[in-house]
Design an enzyme around this catalytic site. Structure first.
Site, mmCIF file in Angstrom:
data_model
loop_
_atom_site.group_PDB
_atom_site.id
_atom_site.type_symbol
_atom_site.label_atom_id
_atom_site.label_comp_id
_atom_site.label_asym_id
_atom_site.label_seq_id
_atom_site.Cartn_x
_atom_site.Cartn_y
_atom_site.Cartn_z
ATOM 1 N N GLU A 49 8.039 31.765 -20.549
ATOM 2 C CA GLU A 49 7.750 32.341 -19.232
ATOM 3 C C GLU A 49 6.595 31.599 -18.562
ATOM 4 O O GLU A 49 5.700 32.209 -17.962
ATOM 5 C CB GLU A 49 7.448 33.834 -19.352
ATOM 6 N N GLU A 99 15.840 37.559 -22.227
ATOM 7 C CA GLU A 99 15.162 38.816 -22.560
ATOM 8 C C GLU A 99 15.756 39.916 -21.683
ATOM 9 O O GLU A 99 15.549 39.940 -20.473
ATOM 10 C CB GLU A 99 13.644 38.719 -22.349
#
Length: 606
Positions: free
Chosen positions: A180, A255
């Site tokens: 991320e 995710e």
């Protein structure tokens, strides 16, 4: 005849070894992942090897298969594997290669995430504490000092795991670089350095990045698959990935959150399965691969929980339970969410494919009350101190986790404000051995009104590291202890003795019988026998704040503020005779009885 027999065994040997070492191909198609040229839809669930007892890894993987997963995802945690600079550990519960191999034996593929930044509600986002000691080092950047340490780490990981990639006969399908990153920065040159270091470490298979929707443009590296986090609308997922991947797929939600994590002093997060069933169905129907974060959370044991913090919100250290309201609960049992997700997955199986039956919930016991008859005051087990005019931090003392006691002598007869600037994170103040108050970073407390008696006064401050920040812009402001100065009535206090209390082990502590002075931080010890070994939950509702060890295993923190009021004690770490329990209690030294119950309490605030 002998020659024929020998030739027979040689052929068998070569055949077996070819089967073991046989490599597959795993590539990106325009719309799907291609395993040996055929489409593979990954139905994956995240679970982390250090959050599960090594002895239970296989059981959790069997549960993954029973829900219909064909893949599992895991981070790799730098601070576990290099706890001190240059000293690597891949043994015991840190044996991530064995974790991957067991997954292969259980028929599961693996998505590997060595990042090295992981977030994961994990201490310092996975970074080892000693990076804070390197003068000028800047994490997640092109800083040469950082890259030098990063390279050593990823090379060590590569030696363990690169041979287990699918193109080398293993079961690791893909490897994620960074994590991320677009939520943190946008330096594509830094991402390219990441990629090259992974390749040099032996990760020569399929690499990818993952980011939430707002950050995908900044966080992906052209040429790698940009996976998406946090959204599950099939059309939106496909559009985002195509937009950042030359107009093609395949499509991967790296995710997908069926629930959320908890932190101290805030309600337990739960999300009904019904809110996710149709969404999972639509994703699978669209042919999108998915990784549930988490499928099984487990427990963040020891001192490894992280914390959130930014300019708007207070410091929020996470609890030890990582139950996450996941499909598989903290103890590894199927939940209602598990069964409903399993039903969805069954709809999308290939013709003739049948899921394994779901194992029954594991047995649970309630242990008769355990009396902790031995005790010692924390003040009676202090090591030799380090002396310094100003307070030193954990990092200054080469201490990663645990507690640090600060002591100085001041002139009494003073009333005023005791102010601890930049206390990280929880401090108990003692005046001549008696507790005077508590300061809590969560509540933005840094000051206490005190009245000192006349004469020389012993001032002590016991500081607990509640977990380094694991997400956001403050990763480089993670030193622990008293990180600035102490003022009394406006005057800076000097000449400190610092006593390191890392509590990395409790096996050599000296105990005695009898009571501890009220208000003194106490360490209690007892033992118990069992007729049957099974899971149980320590009921800490009558205790205050502290840590519990059973048979040498640090089970994590408890804190009466909640929402977690129990500690999961896995059967794998129990035995029939002479189970030893040690409790470090900071606030209620009078407690001597440890109770257990058959169910966790994760939703009770005080």
């Amino acid at each position: 005849m002998k020659l024929k027999t020998l030739l027979f065994f040689v052929i068998i040997f070569l055949s077996v070894n070819y089967t073991i070492a046989q490599s597959h191909t795993f590539k990106l198609g325009d719309d799907a992942f291609l395993l040996d040229g055929k489409p593979l839809q990954m139905i994956s669930g995240e679970m982390h090897y250090p959050r599960i007892p090594r002895e239970a890894w296989r059981q959790r993987m069997k549960m993954a298969k029973a829900m219909g997963l064909n893949t599992i995802g895991t981070y790799v945690f730098w601070n576990l594997h290099e706890p001190q600079k240059g000293k690597f550990d891949f043994s015991g519960n840190n044996d991530v290669a064995e974790f991957v191999k067991i997954a292969k034996e259980e028929g599961l593929w693996v998505i590997l995430r060595p990042s090295p930044y992981v977030c994961a509600e994990w201490e310092f986002g996975g970074y080892p504490y000693w990076l804070e000691k390197e003068e000028g080092l800047v994490v997640r950047s092109k800083d040469p000092k950082y890259l030098e340490e990063y390279r050593k780490y990823i090379n060590a990981v590569g030696k363990q795991l690169a041979p287990l990639q699918i193109n080398h006969g293993g079961n690791i399908l893909m490897v994620q670089i960074e994590n991320e990153y677009g939520s943190y920065s946008n330096d594509k040159e830094y991402l390219a350095i990441n990629k090259q270091m992974f390749i040099e470490a032996g990760f020569d298979g399929l690499l990818y990045t993952c980011d939430p929707k707002p950050a995908i443009k900044d966080g992906h590296l052209p040429g790698l698959l940009p996976a998406i986090n946090g959204i599950d609308n099939p059309a939106e997922v496909k559009a985002l990935i195509k937009e950042n991947h030359n107009g093609t797929g395949p499509f991967y939600i790296a995710e997908w959150y069926p629930a959320w994590f908890d932190w101290w002093g805030t309600k337990h997060h739960t999300v009904p399965a019904e809110q996710y069933v149709n969404r999972l169905d639509s994703v699978l129907a669209a042919g999108i691969s998915i990784n549930m974060y988490m499928f099984h959370g487990g427990t963040t044991r020891g001192f490894m929980n992280g914390a959130n913090y930014n300019d708007r919100d207070p410091y929020e250290p996470q609890i030890s339970s990582y139950d996450y309201d996941a499909p598989l609960d903290e103890a590894g049992n199927a939940t209602d969410k598990f069964m409903k997700f399993r039903s969805v997955i069954q709809k999308h199986l290939a013709a003739g494919q049948v899921l394994p039956s779901v194992p029954k919930s594991k047995p649970v016991i309630v242990i008769p009350d355990v009396q902790l008859k031995q005790a010692t005051s924390l003040f009676d087990i202090l090591p030799a101190p380090k002396l310094n005019p100003e307070p030193l931090t954990f990092e200054d003392l080469n201490q990663a986790y645990g507690f640090l006691l600060y002591r100085t002598i001041v002139d009494g007869g003073v009333s005023g404000t005791l102010k601890i600037k930049e206390l990280r994170d929880y401090g108990i103040i003692y005046i001549n051995g008696k507790k005077a108050g508590v300061l809590d970073r969560r509540l933005k407390q840094d000051s206490l009104q005190v009245d000192l008696p006349k004469g020389k006064v012993k001032l002590e401050i016991l500081v607990e590291n509640l977990g380094r920040i694991n997400f956001g812009p403050y990763l480089l402001k993670n030193k622990k202890g008293i990180t600035d100065k102490v003022l009394l009535a406006g005057r800076e206090l000097k000449n400190w003795k610092m006593y390191s209390l890392p509590f990395s082990s409790v096996k050599d502590l000296a105990f005695k019988s009898g009571k501890i002075n009220a208000g003194s931080p106490a360490i209690k010890k007892g033992s118990f026998d069992l007729k049957k070994v099974a899971d149980t939950y320590l009921d800490m509702r009558s205790w205050g704040k502290g840590i519990v060890w059973v048979n040498g295993h640090n089970l994590g923190r408890y804190w009466s503020i909640g929402p977690q009021q129990t500690i999961y004690l896995p059967a794998e770490w129990l035995k029939k005779t002479n189970n030893e329990v040690v409790v470090l209690e900071l606030l209620k030294s009078e407690q001597t009885t440890l109770k257990t119950i058959s169910k966790p309490i994760l939703n009770e605030l005080h």
